[in-house]
Design a protein around this motif. Structure first.
Motif, PDB file in Angstrom:
ATOM      1  N   LEU A   7       0.350  -0.910  -0.201  1.00  0.00           N
ATOM      2  CA  LEU A   7       0.093   0.041   0.239  1.00  0.00           C
ATOM      3  C   LEU A   7       1.159   1.317   0.127  1.00  0.00           C
ATOM      4  O   LEU A   7       1.741   1.352   0.660  1.00  0.00           O
ATOM      5  CB  LEU A   7      -0.731  -0.357   1.407  1.00  0.00           C
ATOM      6  CG  LEU A   7      -1.845   1.118   1.405  1.00  0.00           C
ATOM      7  CD1 LEU A   7      -2.760   1.033  -0.034  1.00  0.00           C
ATOM      8  CD2 LEU A   7      -2.282   1.657   2.432  1.00  0.00           C
ATOM      9  N   THR A   8       1.167   1.937  -1.044  1.00  0.00           N
ATOM     10  CA  THR A   8       1.510   2.817  -0.742  1.00  0.00           C
ATOM     11  C   THR A   8       1.276   4.252  -1.465  1.00  0.00           C
ATOM     12  O   THR A   8      -0.826   4.588  -1.895  1.00  0.00           O
ATOM     13  CB  THR A   8       2.667   3.307  -2.275  1.00  0.00           C
ATOM     14  OG1 THR A   8       3.510   4.354  -1.544  1.00  0.00           O
ATOM     15  CG2 THR A   8       2.910   2.826  -3.601  1.00  0.00           C
ATOM     16  N   GLY A   9       1.331   5.891  -1.528  1.00  0.00           N
ATOM     17  CA  GLY A   9       0.710   6.727  -1.850  1.00  0.00           C
ATOM     18  C   GLY A   9       1.329   7.932  -1.838  1.00  0.00           C
ATOM     19  O   GLY A   9       2.323   8.226  -0.711  1.00  0.00           O
ATOM     20  N   SER A  10       1.466   9.114  -2.654  1.00  0.00           N
ATOM     21  CA  SER A  10       2.475  10.296  -2.054  1.00  0.00           C
ATOM     22  C   SER A  10       1.598  10.991  -1.155  1.00  0.00           C
ATOM     23  O   SER A  10       0.349  10.947  -0.282  1.00  0.00           O
ATOM     24  CB  SER A  10       2.515  11.083  -3.710  1.00  0.00           C
ATOM     25  OG  SER A  10       2.786  10.955  -4.518  1.00  0.00           O
ATOM     26  N   ILE A  11       2.602  12.049  -0.654  1.00  0.00           N
ATOM     27  CA  ILE A  11       1.820  12.524   0.789  1.00  0.00           C
ATOM     28  C   ILE A  11       0.930  13.245   0.880  1.00  0.00           C
ATOM     29  O   ILE A  11       0.483  13.532  -1.013  1.00  0.00           O
ATOM     30  CB  ILE A  11       2.660  13.367   1.137  1.00  0.00           C
ATOM     31  CG1 ILE A  11       2.255  14.713   2.562  1.00  0.00           C
ATOM     32  CG2 ILE A  11       3.258  14.684  -0.463  1.00  0.00           C
ATOM     33  CD1 ILE A  11       4.051  15.776   2.730  1.00  0.00           C
ATOM     34  N   GLY A  12      -0.467  13.410   1.256  1.00  0.00           N
ATOM     35  CA  GLY A  12      -1.560  13.831   1.565  1.00  0.00           C
ATOM     36  C   GLY A  12      -2.306  12.735   0.598  1.00  0.00           C
ATOM     37  O   GLY A  12      -3.588  13.291   0.647  1.00  0.00           O
ATOM     38  N   MET A  13      -1.948  12.052   0.472  1.00  0.00           N
ATOM     39  CA  MET A  13      -3.267  11.038  -0.560  1.00  0.00           C
ATOM     40  C   MET A  13      -4.253  10.531  -0.158  1.00  0.00           C
ATOM     41  O   MET A  13      -5.109   9.689  -0.295  1.00  0.00           O
ATOM     42  CB  MET A  13      -2.844  10.042  -1.347  1.00  0.00           C
ATOM     43  CG  MET A  13      -1.939  10.879  -2.754  1.00  0.00           C
ATOM     44  SD  MET A  13      -2.792  12.106  -3.589  1.00  0.00           S
ATOM     45  CE  MET A  13      -1.971  12.119  -4.847  1.00  0.00           C
ATOM     46  N   GLY A  14      -3.757  10.421   1.498  1.00  0.00           N
ATOM     47  CA  GLY A  14      -4.825   9.302   2.769  1.00  0.00           C
ATOM     48  C   GLY A  14      -5.191   8.340   3.264  1.00  0.00           C
ATOM     49  O   GLY A  14      -5.610   6.989   3.325  1.00  0.00           O
ATOM     50  N   LYS A  15      -3.251   8.058   2.137  1.00  0.00           N
ATOM     51  CA  LYS A  15      -2.895   6.424   2.904  1.00  0.00           C
ATOM     52  C   LYS A  15      -3.284   5.917   4.369  1.00  0.00           C
ATOM     53  O   LYS A  15      -3.869   5.189   4.378  1.00  0.00           O
ATOM     54  CB  LYS A  15      -0.860   6.619   2.359  1.00  0.00           C
ATOM     55  CG  LYS A  15      -1.026   4.740   2.320  1.00  0.00           C
ATOM     56  CD  LYS A  15      -0.432   4.475   1.639  1.00  0.00           C
ATOM     57  CE  LYS A  15       1.438   5.430   3.054  1.00  0.00           C
ATOM     58  NZ  LYS A  15       1.258   5.382   4.491  1.00  0.00           N
TER      59      LYS A  15
END
Length: 203
Positions: A7-15
């Motif tokens: 599970l990943t995602g850039s800063i501020g994406m709601g991860k």
């Protein structure tokens, strides 16, 4: 068979919100950021080593994240030295997590820099948490101590969101309603759990 979902995602994406949804769905989640906080917190195992590398960035409460950020954010060599210290310790914790849950059909490893640091090679599938750039900026700039220049520097260190989405097996939207996001998570859990059952039957 256990399927490991990255599970990943850039800063501020709601991860972080999405990771909690997996937990509520009964899926064990390894939180790399939480592990880093433990390693850097009061009596953390890496405090002495971090202080030796970056004097004045720690105290009895652990790492001063603002001071450490100032020491590494503009200096790629310094950031690399910090990563060489932290990443092996986090990897040991990740392996221990996988051993504890090896009987489960599905586990999640929540790793912010999954693409950037090669962690995508050690998972069976990838889910990327994503929202529109303006939503990302609005969320991040609402945080204490953040400004557009700092956000730009952080973005420059991360794989662009469009590339992450293109490389993902699943994209989890967080820019619409919480119900839509929760439904996507439930669908992923059902899909991968069924896949694990099929793999076990074929083994």
């Amino acid at each position: 068979m256990t399927i490991v979902l990255g599970l990943t995602g850039s800063i501020g994406m709601g991860k972080s919100t999405v990771a909690k949804m997996f937990v509520r769905a009964g899926v064990p989640v390894f939180d790399a950021d939480a592990e880093v906080r433990r390693l850097q917190g009061p009596a953390g195992k890496l405090l002495a080593a971090i202080e030796a590398l970056f004097p004045g960035t720690t105290d009895a409460d652990g790492v001063d994240r603002a001071r450490l950020g100032q020491a590494v954010l503009h200096d790629k060599a310094a950031l690399h030295r910090l990563e060489r210290l932290i990443h092996p310790a986090v990897e040991r914790a990740r392996r221990a997590f996988l051993r504890r849950h090896r009987g489960r059909r599905l586990v999640v490893v929540d790793i912010p820099l999954l693409f950037e640091k090669g962690g995508w090679r050690r998972v069976d599938a990838i889910a990327v948490v994503s929202a529109a750039p303006w939503q990302q900026a609005k969320r991040v700039l609402a945080r204490p101590g953040m400004d557009p220049a700092k956000l730009a520097r952080i973005r420059a260190l991360q794989t662009p969101d469009p590339e992450k989405r293109a490389r993902a097996d699943f994209v989890i939207p967080t820019g619409s309603t919480i119900l839509r996001t929760r439904a996507k998570v439930a669908g992923i859990v059902a899909c991968l759990s069924a896949r694990a059952v099929r793999y076990s039957a074929d083994a």
